[in-house]
Design a protein around this motif. Sequence first.
Motif, mmCIF file in Angstrom:
data_model
loop_
_atom_site.group_PDB
_atom_site.id
_atom_site.type_symbol
_atom_site.label_atom_id
_atom_site.label_comp_id
_atom_site.label_asym_id
_atom_site.label_seq_id
_atom_site.Cartn_x
_atom_site.Cartn_y
_atom_site.Cartn_z
ATOM 1 N N PRO A 138 0.816 -1.235 0.000
ATOM 2 C CA PRO A 138 0.000 0.000 0.000
ATOM 3 C C PRO A 138 0.844 1.277 0.000
ATOM 4 N N TYR A 139 2.148 1.150 0.296
ATOM 5 C CA TYR A 139 2.978 2.359 0.468
ATOM 6 C C TYR A 139 3.901 2.662 -0.718
ATOM 7 N N GLN A 140 4.202 1.661 -1.530
ATOM 8 C CA GLN A 140 5.074 1.955 -2.681
ATOM 9 C C GLN A 140 4.788 0.987 -3.822
ATOM 10 N N LEU A 141 5.264 1.353 -5.003
ATOM 11 C CA LEU A 141 5.031 0.540 -6.196
ATOM 12 C C LEU A 141 5.814 -0.768 -6.100
ATOM 13 N N ASN A 142 5.249 -1.847 -6.620
ATOM 14 C CA ASN A 142 6.015 -3.094 -6.723
ATOM 15 C C ASN A 142 6.896 -3.047 -7.981
ATOM 16 N N ALA A 143 7.624 -4.139 -8.214
ATOM 17 C CA ALA A 143 8.583 -4.155 -9.337
ATOM 18 C C ALA A 143 7.879 -3.901 -10.671
ATOM 19 N N TYR A 144 6.706 -4.533 -10.876
ATOM 20 C CA TYR A 144 5.977 -4.332 -12.134
ATOM 21 C C TYR A 144 5.445 -2.905 -12.238
ATOM 22 N N GLY A 145 4.916 -2.409 -11.126
ATOM 23 C CA GLY A 145 4.386 -1.045 -11.122
ATOM 24 C C GLY A 145 5.466 -0.024 -11.447
ATOM 25 N N MET A 146 6.660 -0.219 -10.837
ATOM 26 C CA MET A 146 7.774 0.702 -11.111
ATOM 27 C C MET A 146 8.183 0.670 -12.573
ATOM 28 N N ALA A 147 8.339 -0.556 -13.121
ATOM 29 C CA ALA A 147 8.761 -0.692 -14.517
ATOM 30 C C ALA A 147 7.697 -0.127 -15.456
ATOM 31 N N LEU A 148 6.437 -0.430 -15.170
ATOM 32 C CA LEU A 148 5.339 0.043 -16.011
ATOM 33 C C LEU A 148 5.264 1.566 -16.009
ATOM 34 N N LYS A 149 5.376 2.171 -14.837
ATOM 35 C CA LYS A 149 5.302 3.635 -14.736
ATOM 36 C C LYS A 149 6.503 4.295 -15.407
ATOM 37 N N ALA A 150 7.705 3.777 -15.109
ATOM 38 C CA ALA A 150 8.928 4.385 -15.655
ATOM 39 C C ALA A 150 8.973 4.271 -17.172
ATOM 40 N N VAL A 151 8.741 3.058 -17.682
ATOM 41 C CA VAL A 151 8.821 2.844 -19.130
ATOM 42 C C VAL A 151 7.603 3.455 -19.815
ATOM 43 N N GLY A 152 6.441 3.307 -19.191
ATOM 44 C CA GLY A 152 5.214 3.847 -19.788
ATOM 45 C C GLY A 152 5.261 5.347 -19.972
ATOM 46 N N GLU A 153 5.832 6.061 -18.996
ATOM 47 C CA GLU A 153 5.905 7.517 -19.106
ATOM 48 C C GLU A 153 6.838 7.945 -20.233
ATOM 49 N N ILE A 154 7.770 7.068 -20.565
ATOM 50 C CA ILE A 154 8.647 7.362 -21.707
ATOM 51 C C ILE A 154 7.873 7.171 -23.008
ATOM 52 N N ILE A 155 7.241 5.993 -23.140
ATOM 53 C CA ILE A 155 6.644 5.670 -24.438
ATOM 54 C C ILE A 155 5.356 6.434 -24.716
ATOM 55 N N GLN A 156 4.669 6.898 -23.673
ATOM 56 C CA GLN A 156 3.392 7.574 -23.947
ATOM 57 C C GLN A 156 3.593 8.892 -24.696
ATOM 58 N N ASP A 157 4.786 9.454 -24.620
ATOM 59 C CA ASP A 157 5.079 10.680 -25.369
ATOM 60 C C ASP A 157 5.029 10.448 -26.881
ATOM 61 N N TYR A 158 5.193 9.191 -27.301
ATOM 62 C CA TYR A 158 5.251 8.892 -28.733
ATOM 63 C C TYR A 158 3.921 8.359 -29.268
ATOM 64 N N ASP A 159 2.936 8.212 -28.390
ATOM 65 C CA ASP A 159 1.626 7.697 -28.798
ATOM 66 C C ASP A 159 0.659 8.863 -28.876
ATOM 67 N N SER A 160 0.102 9.091 -30.078
ATOM 68 C CA SER A 160 -0.643 10.330 -30.302
ATOM 69 C C SER A 160 -1.926 10.431 -29.475
ATOM 70 N N ASP A 161 -2.696 9.318 -29.343
ATOM 71 C CA ASP A 161 -3.972 9.451 -28.638
ATOM 72 C C ASP A 161 -3.895 9.062 -27.158
ATOM 73 N N LYS A 162 -2.727 8.571 -26.723
ATOM 74 C CA LYS A 162 -2.509 8.202 -25.303
ATOM 75 C C LYS A 162 -3.512 7.161 -24.796
ATOM 76 N N MET A 163 -4.081 6.386 -25.729
ATOM 77 C CA MET A 163 -4.976 5.290 -25.356
ATOM 78 C C MET A 163 -4.245 3.981 -25.617
ATOM 79 N N PHE A 164 -4.019 3.206 -24.542
ATOM 80 C CA PHE A 164 -3.196 2.001 -24.654
ATOM 81 C C PHE A 164 -4.025 0.738 -24.436
ATOM 82 N N PRO A 165 -4.025 -0.189 -25.422
ATOM 83 C CA PRO A 165 -4.563 -1.513 -25.119
ATOM 84 C C PRO A 165 -3.641 -2.155 -24.076
ATOM 85 N N ALA A 166 -4.196 -2.643 -22.978
ATOM 86 C CA ALA A 166 -3.395 -3.241 -21.901
ATOM 87 C C ALA A 166 -3.864 -4.670 -21.686
#
Length: 563
Positions: free
Chosen positions: A333-361
């Motif tokens: 409840p207090y911090q991101l797990n390994a997947y959450g950290m990787a998803l947030k860190a990498v996702g914030e990079i790649i979302q800049d290159y996606d025009s509509d910012k809508m991601f199939p997950a």
Amino acid sequence: MWARCHYSHPPQLDGGGRFGNMASVGEFNSLSASIPATRVEVSVSFCVLYTQGIGNKEWREFGRTEVIDNTLNPDFVRKFIMDYFFEERENLRFDLYDVDSKSPNLSKHDFLGQVFCTLGEIVGSQGSRLEKAIEGIPGKKCGTIILTAEELNCCRDSVLMQFCANKLDKKDFFGKSDPFLVFYRSNEDGSFTICHKTEVVKNTLNPVWQAFKISVRALCNGDYDRTIKIEVYDWERDGSHDFIGEFTTSYREMSRGQSQFNVYEVINPKKKGKKKKYINSGTVTLLSFLIETEVSFLDYIKGGTQINFTVAIDFTASNGNPAQPTSLHYMNPYQLNAYGMALKAVGEIIQDYDSDKMFPALGFGAKLPPDGRVSHEFALNGNPQNPYCSGIDGVMEAYYRSLKSVQLYGPTNFAPVISHVARYASSVKDGSQYFVLLIITDGVISDMAQTKESIVNASKLPMSIIIVGVGPAEFDAMEELDGDVVRISSRGKYAERDIVQFVPFRDYIDRSGNHVLSMARLAKDVLAEIPDQFLSYMRARGIKPSPAPPPYTPPLHVLQTQI
């Protein structure tokens, strides 16, 4: 940047081996003004170059030179282009080998020694030239390595050119000659660096070589008047190629095209010194010289090509029970797990290159409610008809919601999510869209054969795959899928192009595992191969970028008055 290697133990290698690096200073990006990056090109002989991970200091292979058999004087075409960050210490390791077989496994070759240095050390040395002793074999002097840095010009032109030769010297006792050409660009200190070798044309004194393409940067570093030296050799099976002769030219001279100015006498200096009646060892003629301006990844983006990202998350039991703190999916409840950290860190990079910012997950490897069926391709938001999430925050929310409702299970199958994205990519092949699949996994894979087959099939489509490995596991299978050393194949068919980039997330986090050390470096490595993979698809299909729309100008407001 280029360099030489001097070995002290000739049985394995001799003093002709060359190493090189090329540095270019200060490509400035206003979006990341704190990171003035430099492009650095490193070429080495019988050598593997390693860089060091930022977090855990693990050495990761950056690249290796091509192998030249049966010679004590190897001269390599392969260069390594690296980014130089002024404020970051980038540790390098050069491992030298005597290559005895075609095996990619380094333990199958004789280790000759190694050199440690930093990229800053090379760039900051006087004249950007660093000389260091090769170490590693106790009690033996292993020689020296010389590394030299030179700024890379940003010239985007390349040249398609073709040569033929006439009346070359006969070198073979029973036949004629088997000639090939070796091209060198001159360096600022007067030395030369190899930049291209032609194919061998067998048993002729009048060869016509195939046309070849080379970047102007590699040929002369964008300096049209810089000397280009071309050597002519007779190929020998044992690697002891016979020198026929040489000549020099320049980009400016060759750009005149086929003319009397571009018929070159091939001169052998030793023969010329000994024989008074010596004229030449034949002639080489430039048949064609066509200049092409290379289009860039950005040209396509400016022209309207859309980048579509899909995220796929590994929900298999090998990640550990999410209720346990040791799990990579631990719901803290207090911090991101390994997947959450990787998803947030990498996702914030790649979302800049996606025009509509809508991601199939998507998720894979879990038992789904209500019936407990195992799925390798389920929507994280629970809506298979519309698996889109709004931004990375939406993906994160759907991920944590899924963790509470699904049961981690298995096996770990990548092929279904790859095929999912491939279905979309196969419907849009005109260059208007490109698809990138981000897979986050602990690296344990169950369907290696099917995954390889799906990657080989996907290599024909406008798509790339980024695999981010989380956790402490060995990622040998992921490295194999990356295909940087050995091109991936399935049932005897090789991938048309390299479309996979693997990044171990642990290289970018601190020892506590809670903080990303360098978002800039993570961004670079995650997206490092995408532009080239994108361009390789567009070029193979002959797709040119659309012209960029004109810049927006606001309409003039006409004031209307009532009469």
